[in-house]
Design a protein around this motif. Structure first.
Motif, PDB file in Angstrom:
ATOM      1  N   THR A 146      51.450   2.359  35.481  1.00  0.00           N
ATOM      2  CA  THR A 146      50.772   1.950  36.795  1.00  0.00           C
ATOM      3  C   THR A 146      51.897   1.088  37.163  1.00  0.00           C
ATOM      4  N   VAL A 147      51.351   0.492  38.985  1.00  0.00           N
ATOM      5  CA  VAL A 147      52.964  -0.698  39.235  1.00  0.00           C
ATOM      6  C   VAL A 147      52.108  -1.746  38.595  1.00  0.00           C
ATOM      7  N   LEU A 178      55.610  -5.362  35.430  1.00  0.00           N
ATOM      8  CA  LEU A 178      56.098  -6.004  33.780  1.00  0.00           C
ATOM      9  C   LEU A 178      57.441  -6.151  33.454  1.00  0.00           C
ATOM     10  N   VAL A 179      58.098  -5.093  33.029  1.00  0.00           N
ATOM     11  CA  VAL A 179      59.266  -4.345  33.256  1.00  0.00           C
ATOM     12  C   VAL A 179      60.547  -5.022  33.005  1.00  0.00           C
ATOM     13  N   GLY A 180      59.906  -5.889  34.641  1.00  0.00           N
ATOM     14  CA  GLY A 180      61.052  -6.611  35.608  1.00  0.00           C
ATOM     15  C   GLY A 180      60.922  -7.951  34.807  1.00  0.00           C
ATOM     16  N   MET A 181      60.542  -8.619  33.739  1.00  0.00           N
ATOM     17  CA  MET A 181      59.944 -10.173  33.583  1.00  0.00           C
ATOM     18  C   MET A 181      60.168  -9.604  31.609  1.00  0.00           C
ATOM     19  N   GLU A 238      48.432  -4.865  46.527  1.00  0.00           N
ATOM     20  CA  GLU A 238      47.154  -4.589  46.221  1.00  0.00           C
ATOM     21  C   GLU A 238      45.920  -3.457  45.793  1.00  0.00           C
ATOM     22  N   ASP A 239      45.956  -2.729  46.979  1.00  0.00           N
ATOM     23  CA  ASP A 239      45.499  -1.689  46.827  1.00  0.00           C
ATOM     24  C   ASP A 239      45.527  -0.259  45.716  1.00  0.00           C
ATOM     25  N   ILE A 240      47.363  -0.530  45.391  1.00  0.00           N
ATOM     26  CA  ILE A 240      47.713   0.732  45.319  1.00  0.00           C
ATOM     27  C   ILE A 240      48.133  -0.458  42.958  1.00  0.00           C
TER      28      ILE A 240
END
Length: 258
Positions: A95-96, A101-104, A143-145
């Motif tokens: 998911t988006v 979260l990977v970037g964190m 937000e919608d995706i």
């Protein structure tokens, strides 16, 4: 006081081919700095040198006074440098939110035991990471995706997710590689607006390689032009656009091909 990003005499050879030839440039903190030039001019090679994908044959690359030329690529995130890729490098089945979260990962410091039981520091870090992801989602207006698998999104939306993942690093220096290539006019305008907001609202420094001359001239503070691996001009967008060497090497070639 040292420059924010400084290249001195940077050269890169691939066998007998000199892809980048004695290039020097200085990027000041808070600038939007664009690197342009014809196809095959050495832009991507220079960009990959800055992001430590390649090591220069000679010369130095300094970020906040620290030499990047001997650092592994993964170490740059810890210094506050993040990049996007011309060819999408997203996790399409995730998911988006999970992509962001990977970037964190550079901000997560918990030990394996805490991570295994998801308690204490791990829990606090996870909550902080998710709060940061929500800020990025709001900033990029996605937000919608947020819960959609990235592979089901349009190309422009996927590029926006890739930008968001880079922002999750909380970079001081953001490297954008052909960010708007393949986008329609509305998508390009949205990205240009986001880049300006990164500078104006967050004080972020942006270094971008870009073919879209409209965006380069509209939002850049400083432009550097390379051709055949050499720097042939630099200055404000107006100065570069009026430079005869640039007109011959880049703008002229573009008009002739039109």
């Amino acid at each position: 006081m040292s420059a924010f990003l400084e290249l001195n005499g940077v050269t890169k050879r691939f066998g007998g081919l000199v892809a980048v030839n004695d290039v020097g440039l200085t990027v000041e903190q808070g600038q939007i700095y664009s690197l342009i030039g014809p196809n095959g001019a050495g832009k991507t090679t220079l960009f990959n040198l800055i992001s430590a994908v390649f090591r220069p044959t000679s010369g130095s690359i300094l970020f906040e006074g620290k030499d990047l030329t001997r650092l592994p690529t993964h170490a740059l995130a810890g210094l506050g440098i993040a990049r996007t890729f011309q060819n999408l490098a997203v996790f399409k089945h995730e998911t988006v939110v999970n992509n962001l979260l990977v970037g964190m990962h550079t901000h997560l410091k918990s030990d394996p035991i805490s991570a295994a039981i998801f308690w204490g520091r791990t829990r606090r870090e996870e909550m902080k990471a998710r709060d940061r992801v929500e800020e990025i989602i709001d900033f990029l207006e996605i937000e919608d995706i947020r819960d959609h698998p990235v592979g089901t999104l349009s190309y422009g939306q996927q590029k926006r997710v890739e930008l968001g993942r880079a922002l999750a690093v909380s970079p001081k220096l953001l490297l954008l590689d052909e960010m708007v290539s393949g986008m329609n006019q509305e998508e390009r305008e949205d990205i240009a607006r986001f880049i300006l907001d990164l500078k104006d609202e967050l004080g972020m420094t942006v270094f971008m390689v870009e073919h879209d001359m409209g965006i380069v001239m509209d939002i850049s503070d400083h432009v550097c032009v390379v051709n055949y691996g050499r720097k042939i001009a630099e200055g404000t967008p107006a100065q570069v656009a009026a430079n005869p060497a640039v007109i011959d090497a880049y703008l002229g070639a573009k008009r002739s091909a039109a």
